[in-house]
Scaffold this active site. Structure first.
Site, PDB file in Angstrom:
ATOM      1  N   ARG A  46     -20.438   3.244  40.811  1.00 56.66           N
ATOM      2  CA  ARG A  46     -19.377   4.263  40.812  1.00 56.66           C
ATOM      3  C   ARG A  46     -18.578   4.097  39.529  1.00 56.66           C
ATOM      4  O   ARG A  46     -17.650   3.299  39.468  1.00 56.66           O
ATOM      5  CB  ARG A  46     -18.494   4.066  42.047  1.00 56.66           C
ATOM      6  CG  ARG A  46     -17.341   5.050  42.183  1.00 56.66           C
ATOM      7  CD  ARG A  46     -16.615   4.821  43.508  1.00 56.66           C
ATOM      8  NE  ARG A  46     -15.509   5.731  43.694  1.00 56.66           N
ATOM      9  CZ  ARG A  46     -14.285   5.524  43.199  1.00 56.66           C
ATOM     10  NH1 ARG A  46     -14.005   4.448  42.513  1.00 56.66           N
ATOM     11  NH2 ARG A  46     -13.344   6.421  43.428  1.00 56.66           N
ATOM     12  N   SER A 117     -18.527  11.035  52.361  1.00 54.74           N
ATOM     13  CA  SER A 117     -17.209  10.612  52.833  1.00 54.74           C
ATOM     14  C   SER A 117     -16.673  11.671  53.797  1.00 54.74           C
ATOM     15  O   SER A 117     -16.771  12.868  53.517  1.00 54.74           O
ATOM     16  CB  SER A 117     -16.229  10.482  51.665  1.00 54.74           C
ATOM     17  OG  SER A 117     -16.723   9.552  50.734  1.00 54.74           O
ATOM     18  N   LYS A 146      -8.303   3.430  44.258  1.00 54.95           N
ATOM     19  CA  LYS A 146      -8.542   4.875  44.136  1.00 54.95           C
ATOM     20  C   LYS A 146      -7.203   5.530  44.376  1.00 54.95           C
ATOM     21  O   LYS A 146      -6.546   5.246  45.374  1.00 54.95           O
ATOM     22  CB  LYS A 146      -9.561   5.317  45.197  1.00 54.95           C
ATOM     23  CG  LYS A 146     -10.024   6.769  45.090  1.00 54.95           C
ATOM     24  CD  LYS A 146     -11.073   7.067  46.171  1.00 54.95           C
ATOM     25  CE  LYS A 146     -11.885   8.322  45.897  1.00 54.95           C
ATOM     26  NZ  LYS A 146     -11.239   9.537  46.338  1.00 54.95           N
TER      27      LYS A 146
HETATM   28  N1  TZP Z   1     -12.684   5.642  48.711  1.00 63.43           N
HETATM   29  C1  TZP Z   1     -11.726   5.515  49.622  1.00 63.43           C
HETATM   30  S1  TZP Z   1     -10.809   4.120  49.363  1.00 63.43           S
HETATM   31  C2  TZP Z   1     -11.730   3.683  48.006  1.00 63.43           C
HETATM   32  C3  TZP Z   1     -12.721   4.636  47.798  1.00 63.43           C
HETATM   33  C4  TZP Z   1     -13.705   4.634  46.723  1.00 63.43           C
HETATM   34  C5  TZP Z   1     -11.458   2.477  47.195  1.00 63.43           C
HETATM   35  C6  TZP Z   1     -11.824   1.202  47.870  1.00 63.43           C
HETATM   36  O1  TZP Z   1     -11.528   0.100  47.057  1.00 63.43           O
HETATM   37  P1  TZP Z   1     -10.932  -1.266  47.619  1.00 63.43           P
HETATM   38  O2  TZP Z   1     -10.611  -2.071  46.382  1.00 63.43           O
HETATM   39  O3  TZP Z   1     -11.998  -1.911  48.419  1.00 63.43           O
HETATM   40  O4  TZP Z   1      -9.714  -0.932  48.406  1.00 63.43           O
END
Ligand code: TZP
Ligand code: MG
Length: 215
Positions: A46, A117, A146
């Site tokens: 990603r 998602s 994110k």
């Molecule tokens: N989609 C929803 S939360 C997220 C994504 C890509 C980020 C998750 O990252 P982390 O560091 O595990 O909280």
């Protein structure tokens, strides 16, 4: 080839590591190799955010990561980019609600793995009807990886979806760490999806190993 079975998909989702070059301080191939050694069960490339690679560098890194996944015997998934997934011969694609249409992506990728998602029962039903093999649900906890996420839904939201008849493979995402992973497992998710818990860990191998032990 046929579409992946739900039981196989559930096994792959257990410890789902997601990363791009902007999530790590050491080179991503090194971090990924350590995570594979620690026992991750699937990886998603990603490449997003400030300083994300583009062009040839983006493709070259993807190729290298895919090879590590192949050698490690785990599926290699590409986020959003169907063209890259096909060019690299990836095992699958993951898309969000704001990305390409699920039906179109399913048509383009054939029987490869398709993750989508979903944040509501309606989104979950539609994604599965249109050809998703698994759902990504979250953020289950606050995350700083994110910034355009939906509202935090809590780990119990997965159990709510189960109660509403969604029995497809589900991986939970968002703010998951070794300290709260148990709540996610108890919330009936099939897998734990993390960026920072592994990418920012002092020891990515140990971090992956501990997440695996929660199961
Ligand atoms: N989609 C929803 S939360 C997220 C994504 C890509 C980020 C998750 O990252 P982390 O560091 O595990 O909280
Ligand atoms: Mg997306």
């Amino acid at each position: 080839m046929a579409r992946i079975s739900s039981s196989k998909m559930r096994e792959h989702l257990k410890v789902y590591f997601i990363a791009g070059s902007t999530n790590v301080s050491d080179p991503l191939p090194e971090v990924l190799q350590k995570a594979i050694d620690g026992g991750i069960t699937i990886f998603q490339y990603r490449e997003k955010g400030d300083g994300a690679l583009t062009g040839e560098a983006y493709v070259t890194l993807g190729k290298e990561l895919k090879e590590l996944c192949n050698k490690g015997g785990i599926p290699f998934i590409v986020n959003d980019d169907v063209e890259l997934a096909l060019a690299l011969g990836a095992d699958g694609v993951h898309i969000g609600q704001e990305d390409d249409n699920v039906l179109d992506v399913r048509q383009k990728i054939g029987d490869r793995i398709l993750g989508v998602s979903a944040h509501t029962l309606e989104e979950a039903r539609k994604a599965l009807q249109d050809g998703a093999d698994y759902l990504g649900v979250g953020p289950v906890f606050p995350t700083s990886s994110k910034n355009d996420t939906r509202e935090v839904c809590g780990p119990q939201f997965v159990a709510t979806l189960r109660g509403q008849g969604i029995d497809a493979p589900i991986v939970a995402i968002g703010g998951i760490s070794i300290t709260n992973a148990r709540e996610v497992v108890e919330g009936k998710a099939d897998g734990l999806s993390v960026i920072s818990a592994i990418s920012q860990a002092g020891d990515p191998r140990e971090a992956a190993k501990q997440l695996k032990e929660v199961w």
